[in-house]
Design a protein around this motif. Structure first.
Motif, PDB file in Angstrom:
ATOM      1  N   MET A 247       0.746  -1.267  -0.031  1.00  0.00           N
ATOM      2  CA  MET A 247       0.080   0.072   0.129  1.00  0.00           C
ATOM      3  C   MET A 247       0.981   1.167   0.036  1.00  0.00           C
ATOM      4  SD  MET A 247      -2.746   1.084   2.906  1.00  0.00           S
ATOM      5  CE  MET A 247      -4.404   1.037   2.212  1.00  0.00           C
ATOM      6  N   ASN A 248       0.561   2.044  -0.873  1.00  0.00           N
ATOM      7  CA  ASN A 248       1.483   3.285  -1.217  1.00  0.00           C
ATOM      8  C   ASN A 248       1.345   4.159   0.003  1.00  0.00           C
ATOM      9  OD1 ASN A 248      -0.482   5.377  -2.007  1.00  0.00           O
ATOM     10  ND2 ASN A 248      -0.505   4.298  -3.747  1.00  0.00           N
ATOM     11  N   ARG A 249       1.895   5.093   0.325  1.00  0.00           N
ATOM     12  CA  ARG A 249       1.927   6.373   1.384  1.00  0.00           C
ATOM     13  C   ARG A 249       1.532   7.565   0.834  1.00  0.00           C
ATOM     14  NH1 ARG A 249       6.534   3.147   3.467  1.00  0.00           N
ATOM     15  NH2 ARG A 249       6.123   2.619   5.571  1.00  0.00           N
ATOM     16  N   LEU A 250       0.844   7.615  -0.410  1.00  0.00           N
ATOM     17  CA  LEU A 250       0.581   9.101  -0.951  1.00  0.00           C
ATOM     18  C   LEU A 250      -0.430  10.010  -0.234  1.00  0.00           C
ATOM     19  CD1 LEU A 250       0.211   8.208  -5.058  1.00  0.00           C
ATOM     20  CD2 LEU A 250       1.763   9.634  -3.817  1.00  0.00           C
ATOM     21  N   LYS A 251      -1.371   9.333   0.522  1.00  0.00           N
ATOM     22  CA  LYS A 251      -2.465  10.058   1.145  1.00  0.00           C
ATOM     23  C   LYS A 251      -1.890  10.605   2.215  1.00  0.00           C
ATOM     24  CE  LYS A 251      -7.076   9.846   2.822  1.00  0.00           C
ATOM     25  NZ  LYS A 251      -8.333   9.118   3.142  1.00  0.00           N
ATOM     26  N   GLU A 252      -0.975   9.646   2.774  1.00  0.00           N
ATOM     27  CA  GLU A 252      -0.371   9.896   4.226  1.00  0.00           C
ATOM     28  C   GLU A 252       0.627  11.242   4.109  1.00  0.00           C
ATOM     29  OE1 GLU A 252       3.273   8.134   6.797  1.00  0.00           O
ATOM     30  OE2 GLU A 252       1.705   6.676   5.721  1.00  0.00           O
ATOM     31  N   LEU A 253       1.174  10.990   2.980  1.00  0.00           N
ATOM     32  CA  LEU A 253       2.461  12.034   2.799  1.00  0.00           C
ATOM     33  C   LEU A 253       1.634  13.587   2.411  1.00  0.00           C
ATOM     34  CD1 LEU A 253       4.977   9.946   0.878  1.00  0.00           C
ATOM     35  CD2 LEU A 253       5.247  11.065   3.017  1.00  0.00           C
ATOM     36  N   ARG A 254       0.915  13.299   1.533  1.00  0.00           N
ATOM     37  CA  ARG A 254      -0.075  14.602   1.173  1.00  0.00           C
ATOM     38  C   ARG A 254      -0.713  15.391   2.272  1.00  0.00           C
ATOM     39  NH1 ARG A 254      -5.245  15.545   0.207  1.00  0.00           N
ATOM     40  NH2 ARG A 254      -5.703  13.235   0.132  1.00  0.00           N
TER      41      ARG A 254
ATOM     42  N   LEU B 142       7.685   5.772  -0.577  1.00  0.00           N
ATOM     43  CA  LEU B 142       6.429   6.378  -1.010  1.00  0.00           C
ATOM     44  C   LEU B 142       5.562   5.309  -1.646  1.00  0.00           C
ATOM     45  CD1 LEU B 142       5.462   9.398  -2.741  1.00  0.00           C
ATOM     46  CD2 LEU B 142       5.951   7.828  -4.791  1.00  0.00           C
ATOM     47  N   LEU B 143       6.171   4.199  -2.303  1.00  0.00           N
ATOM     48  CA  LEU B 143       5.066   3.348  -2.955  1.00  0.00           C
ATOM     49  C   LEU B 143       5.104   2.176  -1.643  1.00  0.00           C
ATOM     50  CD1 LEU B 143       7.082   2.632  -6.146  1.00  0.00           C
ATOM     51  CD2 LEU B 143       4.830   4.066  -5.754  1.00  0.00           C
ATOM     52  N   GLY B 144       5.643   2.352  -0.463  1.00  0.00           N
ATOM     53  CA  GLY B 144       5.190   1.246   0.556  1.00  0.00           C
ATOM     54  C   GLY B 144       5.859   0.180   0.746  1.00  0.00           C
ATOM     55  N   TYR B 145       6.951  -0.345  -0.146  1.00  0.00           N
ATOM     56  CA  TYR B 145       7.549  -1.284   0.100  1.00  0.00           C
ATOM     57  C   TYR B 145       8.934  -1.149   0.789  1.00  0.00           C
ATOM     58  CZ  TYR B 145      10.179   0.116  -4.321  1.00  0.00           C
ATOM     59  OH  TYR B 145      11.112   0.855  -4.939  1.00  0.00           O
TER      60      TYR B 145
END
Length: 271
Positions: free
Chosen positions: A1-8, A58-61
């Motif tokens: 699961m990526n972290r885009l929402k969290e980082l944004r 960022l991509l969660g891996y």
């Protein structure tokens, strides 16, 4: 699961703002954030640069938030003399502390400041030393707050608040570690320490009541045999034991016994 929402959300940006910065539509960005479409490598790197993290994070891996190159670049950008080089020993020590404090998820500015703190003020060797670092940084910002223009104050206040949050998280973490070490890892445990065997694989009330009557009785026999074994594992001289047991341990033991007896009584009444 990526972290885009969290980082944004941490950055305080809307989806529209990030989409515009990436040169895509809001819907296109939404698909990335909701993992409805794959992020191409070049866009992943662009997003990582935008949020100031590694592509893997960022991509969660990966749990590594920053690549070494990112940290080195941030430090070099803050060097007064462009000809200066990074102190290798201090840099390696800083990375070790960052790794120890991974649970804090330190941002790049704080990691960079930690490097210069190690160079100029005091070398941080343990997690406890981070308290002095956070206090020092907060004090510096407080002094700035008294001389900056009003429109600059919000950003400084945010930095002070961030350092306060790091301080609180660190304190909670160390308190938890100390508590666990005191309870489970004493080097020379007292002779009369209470040792209670953990009761494994217990069912919830709902699961117990769902069992057929005979299976329920057999399950209860098994659980109460375990409770009996746990209690019998206490040292023989209970008076001496009580003197060495903390109030928390006694409360926990009492509560567990009361719950177990209440459950047995409830089940008997229902049967």
């Amino acid at each position: 699961m990526n972290r885009l929402k969290e980082l944004r959300q941490k950055k305080g940006d809307t989806q529209e703002v990030v989409a515009k910065a990436m040169g895509v539509t809001r819907r296109g960005y939404q698909k990335w954030e909701n993992e409805e479409s794959q992020i191409k490598p070049e866009k992943a790197q662009q997003l990582a640069d935008y949020f100031g993290v590694s592509v893997g994070y960022l991509l969660g891996y990966s749990d590594v938030r920053f690549e070494l190159e990112q940290i080195e670049k941030a430090i070099k950008n803050r060097l007064i003399d462009s000809e200066s080089t990074i102190n290798k020993d201090v840099f390696e020590n800083t990375l070790k502390i960052v790794e120890l404090a991974r649970f804090l998820d330190l941002d790049l500015d704080t990691i960079t400041s930690l490097y210069f703190y190690n160079c100029e003020i005091s070398k941080v060797k343990t997690l406890n030393d981070l308290f002095d670092f956070f206090d020092s940084e907060a004090h510096g910002y407080m002094e700035l707050l008294s001389i900056v223009e009003p429109y600059q104050a919000d950003e400084i206040i945010q930095e002070i608040s961030k350092l306060g949050d790091y301080n609180e998280q660190l304190s909670l973490y160390l308190d938890k570690v100390r508590s666990e070490e005191d309870f489970f890892h004493t080097n020379e445990p007292p002779n009369n320490v209470v040792k209670i065997k953990r009761i494994e694989n217990t069912l919830s009330d709902k699961e117990v009541m769902a069992l057929p009557p005979e299976e329920r009785k057999e399950y209860l026999r098994k659980v109460f045999r375990q409770i009996n074994d746990a209690l019998s594992s206490l040292t023989v001289n209970i008076d001496d034991v009580i003197e060495t047991v903390s109030k928390e341990q006694l409360d926990s033991l009492s509560n567990n016994l009361i719950k177990a007896l209440a459950k047995l009584n409830d089940i008997k009444n229902k049967d």
